[in-house]
Design an enzyme around this catalytic site. Sequence first.
Site, mmCIF file in Angstrom:
data_model
loop_
_atom_site.group_PDB
_atom_site.id
_atom_site.type_symbol
_atom_site.label_atom_id
_atom_site.label_comp_id
_atom_site.label_asym_id
_atom_site.label_seq_id
_atom_site.Cartn_x
_atom_site.Cartn_y
_atom_site.Cartn_z
ATOM 1 N N GLU A 37 0.817 -1.210 0.000
ATOM 2 C CA GLU A 37 0.000 0.000 0.000
ATOM 3 C C GLU A 37 0.856 1.268 0.000
ATOM 4 O OE1 GLU A 37 -3.285 0.454 0.059
ATOM 5 O OE2 GLU A 37 -3.704 2.317 1.126
ATOM 6 N N ASP A 38 1.913 1.269 0.791
ATOM 7 C CA ASP A 38 2.615 2.534 1.059
ATOM 8 C C ASP A 38 4.008 2.659 0.458
ATOM 9 O OD1 ASP A 38 0.465 3.234 2.560
ATOM 10 O OD2 ASP A 38 1.348 2.679 4.479
#
Length: 725
Positions: A84-85
């Site tokens: 996700e990051d």
Amino acid sequence: MEEKEKTAVKTYADLKQAIVDSGRPYDHDAIERAYLMAEKAHAGQKRLSGELYVSHPIAVACLVVDLGLDTNSVIAALLHDVVEDTDITSDDVRAAFGSDVALLVDGVTKLTQMTFSSVEEQQAENLRKMLLAMSHDVRVMLIKLCDRLHNMRTGDGWPEQKRRDKALETMEVYAPIAHRLGMSNVKEELEDRSLRYLDPVGYQDINDALTKNGAADSFIAGIAEKIRERLAELGMGDCTIKKRVKSVYGIYRKMYMQNRSFEEIYDVYAVRIILNTVGECYNALGVIHDMYHPIPSRFKDYISTPKPNLYKSLHTTVIGHEGIPFEVQIRTWEMDQTAEYGVAAHWKYKAGVSAKDKLDDRIAWVRQLLESQRESDDAGDLLHEIKSELLPEDVFAFTPRGDVINLPAGATAIDFAYAIHSAVGNRMVGAKANGRIVPIDHKVATGEIIEVITGPQDKGPSRDWLNIVATSEARNKIRNWFKKERKEENIAEGKAALEKELRRNLVTIPAEKYDAFMADLARRQRLNTPEELYAAIGYGGLQLSRLMIKIKDEYARLLKEKDPAEVLSVPIKKHKASEGVIVEGLDNCVVKFAKCCNPLPGDDIIGFITRGFGVSIHKRSCPNASSGLLGEEAPRWVSARWADSVKESFKSSLEISAMDRDGLMADVAVLIAEMHLPCYAISARQLPDGRATMTLTIGVNNTEHLNTVISRLRKIKSITNINRV
Ligand code: MN
């Protein structure tokens, strides 16, 4: 665990220690590689509180170890935010750690991307996806719960709004799921931390009352000691006795929702007795009832009737010699582990738990819920059911034979009947509670003896019951009965109901397209024929109000091909405007105007529900809207219109054919005036063969109104035909 230790910043050394302390055979090398990957990927990222970001996945991994999950779960916990990051992709994770870990990380990433605070429909769809993920591999949900727990532990630095949003979502979605998975420790902590953000004052009051209550603490310690001595005298000394304080949120619920004072809550303090066998549990119960006076109706046997989340224990409330009531919980070790760790006990205590069956039992409800929802395709229903079925309060009532029936709070006598057997429910004609006749929608209370009065074999339920029952079990059984027994009737009822709803919404599908439209609609609901669609509406498997949203989308698409003005004339029921625009079905939504087409008041418009930024308004003629309506995201397009057109009428043009005569135009004009219709244009022309044609542009409220006008016009002498143009 002490608060300080819970919220302390975790390092990789802490994780290694936790792994060693667990005594379980973890793959240390693989975990170290995962840590290095996470550390590198998150390098330079900081949490709001200022620590290195990687301390978060480490803390989540520690919680995962504490739950007793396996090596792959620990690795996935360390990597749960990288996809996700950071630049790392799911394929990178798969290459390094295999597909099991990659699937876990993907699952957690998907859950992280879901929010549950937006539009109900969307929220429900997310919840369904989440449950699906969970039914495939419950570890995904366990890791996500650890993630949320750590975030809630360290959320003090969040802005106020974020704290509230996260707390609400935790309270409404994650805590109930933890409860349903039987993980009482996680559930209680999630609830307490959410409450602290949602009602800081209420939380503080209870916390203060608990800390000030030192006397109660020593009182309960004294009781525990007396019980220990007595059990030892009777040869049951091989037991563990714990003092237990009810969770802050548990007390809060009782105080504010049942309107009791702190002192009126009997089970703030409890003694928990943990023994080796079920037999010892019942013996110990006898001992307790001999030592102290039991409060009638406060005894619950969750061993013979486990809670839906498989919680087992004996609960009784007794009055101490000082006149203070307290609760005693009696259970075996296995029951205690299951109560604290729920689903996770499967990994943590593999030896003690008959592994696979138990796990399957625990997530069986997820499958059942999804199963019962598959036909209805009604995500909103699912959300409602999850929320109502996850409410922790249950009621227990008895059949006249003494069997215990466990129902969610708010369940009716009908639910009771269906909980016994569908045949009992289907034949129900009345009910008695404790010997007295009660209405069949009587809300069942704990301790009541409910007798179901049945009629003849072929009696069958009433459709109204669908609106009365509180459990999905009863609802599904009723629907099934209608589905099986009343096929013809369902088709007729469903067709009539659908047609009525179409008329009410002024959806007039051209006759030549009707069959294809319905066949297509049926296919979209995963049904084979329009008859099946009508039948589903008839027995209640499809909710018309929700189906209408889809129908209107389809209808809009159909009309777009020929006459965009007609689409606009589909009336919209919600009347709260945001930024001068009314979006169907959404009150007070955030509205922004699409840059691609810059719609202006008066333009035909349509809304698109964006991910996270409210509704963006396009012109209906905007190429993005037309291509969007055909694509995968079609369901996210919603009808919209300008708010100040609420009182305005819609322009509609009519072409009137007539035999020419004197005064024809005057007659038409008089009728228009009589009906108080705004007239924007009127023109007439003689045709060579003694005929005449008139064009008329008037304002009407909607198509129904227009149809009335047309039928009045038809009555005017010599008019032969009227067409909309
Ligand atoms: Mn996270």
